[in-house]
Design a protein around this motif. Structure first.
Motif, PDB file in Angstrom:
ATOM      1  N   UNK A  10     -10.099  12.597  -2.050  1.00 33.22           N
ATOM      2  CA  UNK A  10      -9.323  11.540  -2.586  1.00 33.22           C
ATOM      3  C   UNK A  10      -9.428  10.237  -1.625  1.00 33.22           C
ATOM      4  N   UNK A  11      -9.965   9.265  -2.329  1.00 36.74           N
ATOM      5  CA  UNK A  11      -9.894   7.968  -1.721  1.00 36.74           C
ATOM      6  C   UNK A  11      -8.786   7.233  -1.645  1.00 36.74           C
ATOM      7  N   UNK A  12      -8.245   6.618  -0.774  1.00 38.38           N
ATOM      8  CA  UNK A  12      -6.925   5.875  -0.865  1.00 38.38           C
ATOM      9  C   UNK A  12      -7.068   4.293  -0.430  1.00 38.38           C
ATOM     10  N   UNK A 146       5.918  17.187   4.184  1.00 39.68           N
ATOM     11  CA  UNK A 146       5.133  17.661   3.095  1.00 39.68           C
ATOM     12  C   UNK A 146       5.301  17.415   1.845  1.00 39.68           C
ATOM     13  N   UNK A 147       6.969  17.515   1.424  1.00 32.18           N
ATOM     14  CA  UNK A 147       7.210  17.430   0.095  1.00 32.18           C
ATOM     15  C   UNK A 147       7.392  15.716  -0.169  1.00 32.18           C
ATOM     16  N   UNK A 148       6.903  15.109   0.819  1.00 32.69           N
ATOM     17  CA  UNK A 148       7.401  13.468   0.461  1.00 32.69           C
ATOM     18  C   UNK A 148       5.854  12.888   0.245  1.00 32.69           C
ATOM     19  N   UNK A 149       4.535  13.683   0.119  1.00 32.76           N
ATOM     20  CA  UNK A 149       3.693  13.128  -0.068  1.00 32.76           C
ATOM     21  C   UNK A 149       3.553  12.867  -1.373  1.00 32.76           C
ATOM     22  N   UNK A 150       2.687  11.743  -1.682  1.00 35.50           N
ATOM     23  CA  UNK A 150       2.368  11.436  -3.029  1.00 35.50           C
ATOM     24  C   UNK A 150       0.898  11.333  -3.238  1.00 35.50           C
ATOM     25  N   UNK A 151       0.131  12.152  -3.903  1.00 38.76           N
ATOM     26  CA  UNK A 151      -1.226  12.364  -4.189  1.00 38.76           C
ATOM     27  C   UNK A 151      -1.680  10.908  -4.879  1.00 38.76           C
ATOM     28  N   UNK A 152      -2.716  10.729  -4.567  1.00 41.78           N
ATOM     29  CA  UNK A 152      -3.587  11.140  -3.354  1.00 41.78           C
ATOM     30  C   UNK A 152      -3.290  10.553  -2.025  1.00 41.78           C
ATOM     31  N   UNK A 153      -2.955  11.667  -1.163  1.00 48.76           N
ATOM     32  CA  UNK A 153      -2.582  11.477   0.207  1.00 48.76           C
ATOM     33  C   UNK A 153      -3.739  12.052   1.266  1.00 48.76           C
ATOM     34  N   UNK A 225      -4.260  17.539  -3.870  1.00 48.42           N
ATOM     35  CA  UNK A 225      -4.124  16.226  -3.610  1.00 48.42           C
ATOM     36  C   UNK A 225      -3.810  15.536  -2.365  1.00 48.42           C
ATOM     37  N   UNK A 226      -3.427  16.577  -1.457  1.00 51.85           N
ATOM     38  CA  UNK A 226      -3.044  16.272  -0.312  1.00 51.85           C
ATOM     39  C   UNK A 226      -3.998  16.779   0.709  1.00 51.85           C
ATOM     40  N   UNK A 281      -8.478   5.595   5.572  1.00 51.83           N
ATOM     41  CA  UNK A 281      -8.458   4.902   4.228  1.00 51.83           C
ATOM     42  C   UNK A 281      -9.350   5.525   3.165  1.00 51.83           C
ATOM     43  N   UNK A 282     -10.095   6.510   3.618  1.00 55.31           N
ATOM     44  CA  UNK A 282     -11.197   7.155   2.493  1.00 55.31           C
ATOM     45  C   UNK A 282     -12.338   6.604   2.382  1.00 55.31           C
ATOM     46  N   UNK A 283     -12.563   5.546   3.055  1.00 52.19           N
ATOM     47  CA  UNK A 283     -13.945   4.960   3.248  1.00 52.19           C
ATOM     48  C   UNK A 283     -14.951   5.962   3.592  1.00 52.19           C
TER      49      UNK A 283
END
Length: 328
Positions: A10-12, A146-153, A225-226, A281-283
């Motif tokens: 997942x790129x962010x 962990x439970x506070x991450x929002x995908x994509x992460x 997604x994480x 950054x997912x680059x």
């Protein structure tokens, strides 16, 4: 374990409107490649809120410096050698997310690392300090957030060439890892000649192998997604990694070894910091569980792929941090 787990990358980067405003939590942003990476992240992702974790009052000054030019940066204090301090920092981050003071959490960068001149340094929780900072602090942050991450992460943990333990990667400067039961590794005196610099360097290379093991385990256990990625900056002379070393080693790191950046065996701090930012950054594309060697995915050491050892380390890390996992 496969070379790279099959969960989709997942790129962010900020091209998509749903990920334009988000939070990245980062340790080790005050100096060296972390500072350079933080500056790149802010320049290239104008919608990011960078939350730096720094010791004592230094975080306020760091946040102010990084905020220059209109960037959004805040800080949370933490001593990464103290698990209770890490818990307090994670609790504050959670509270700020819940109150809406921070945009959604989409990144954690565990870049802080320490190498001591021995393997006998003990932190306030009774753990050997290299293991506490390089392994347990990151694990506790990941688990508490962990439970506070929002995908994509994306979770990025800084690793090291030293985990290979061979001349090609270590150039004879750092002994290779010496794996043992996590119950032994987590305590002072785990390695031969623990009162020497060689003992401290063995603790360091072993802790970096442990970090890769846990990245593999995160890839198995974290929700889809994480993503979790290990990043190797290569050998980077001129950083503050050896700030606890003796005067001769510090001088060599600052003045002599930087010449090696003219060869393929070393990486300039500016390049290493940029590469770290690319991964965050997912680059740099990297499936979850990947090992990124500077600019692209690669295989880590053969020793680093050991599902049984990884599961044992996960269970031990959970046990070591259990007393700090209940938030106030």
């Amino acid at each position: 374990m496969q070379d790279h787990p099959t969960v989709q990358d997942h790129t962010i980067v900020q091209d998509h409107p749903t990920v334009r405003d988000h939070t990245i939590v980062m340790t080790g942003a005050s100096r060296g490649i972390g500072r350079i990476a933080a500056e790149h992240i802010l320049r290239r992702s104008p919608g990011v809120h960078l939350l730096v974790v720094a010791r004592g009052s230094s975080g306020a000054g760091l946040a102010e410096e990084l905020s220059a030019g209109g960037h959004t940066v805040s800080h949370v204090p933490a001593d990464l050698g103290s698990l209770s301090s890490v818990r307090s920092a994670a609790a504050e981050i959670r509270e700020r997310l819940e109150r809406g003071e921070l945009p959604p959490l989409r990144g954690f960068v565990g870049n802080a690392g320490m190498q001591y001149t021995n393997a006998l340094t003990e932190g306030p929780d009774g753990f050997e300090s290299t293991f506490a900072i390089n392994v347990l602090a990151n694990h506790l942050f990941v688990r508490l957030l962990q439970d506070r991450f929002v995908a994509p992460a994306r979770i990025v943990i800084t690793a090291s060439d030293t985990h290979f333990g061979d001349l090609r990667h270590n150039m004879g400067m750092v002994p290779g890892p010496l794996w043992q039961s996590p119950d032994v590794l987590a305590r002072p005196g785990a390695f031969p000649r623990p009162d020497t610099a060689a003992g401290g360097r063995t603790a360091y290379s072993t802790s970096k192998l442990a970090a890769i093991h846990l990245v593999h385990e995160y890839a198995r256990r974290l929700p889809a997604g994480i993503d979790a990625v290990a990043f190797n900056p290569g050998f980077v002379p001129g950083t503050g990694l050896l700030r606890n070393a003796g005067p001769v080693s510090r001088f060599a790191m600052r003045r002599v070894l930087p010449v090696m950046t003219l060869t393929p065996f070393a990486t300039r701090p500016a390049a290493a910091g940029r590469h770290l930012a690319d991964v965050v950054l997912g680059i740099t594309e990297a499936p979850t569980g990947s090992y990124v060697d500077r600019t692209g995915t690669a295989r880590s050491s053969e020793e680093s792929y050991d599902p049984r050892r990884e599961a044992e380390l996960w269970d031990s890390a959970e046990r070591f941090t259990a007393a700090y996992a209940d938030l106030p």
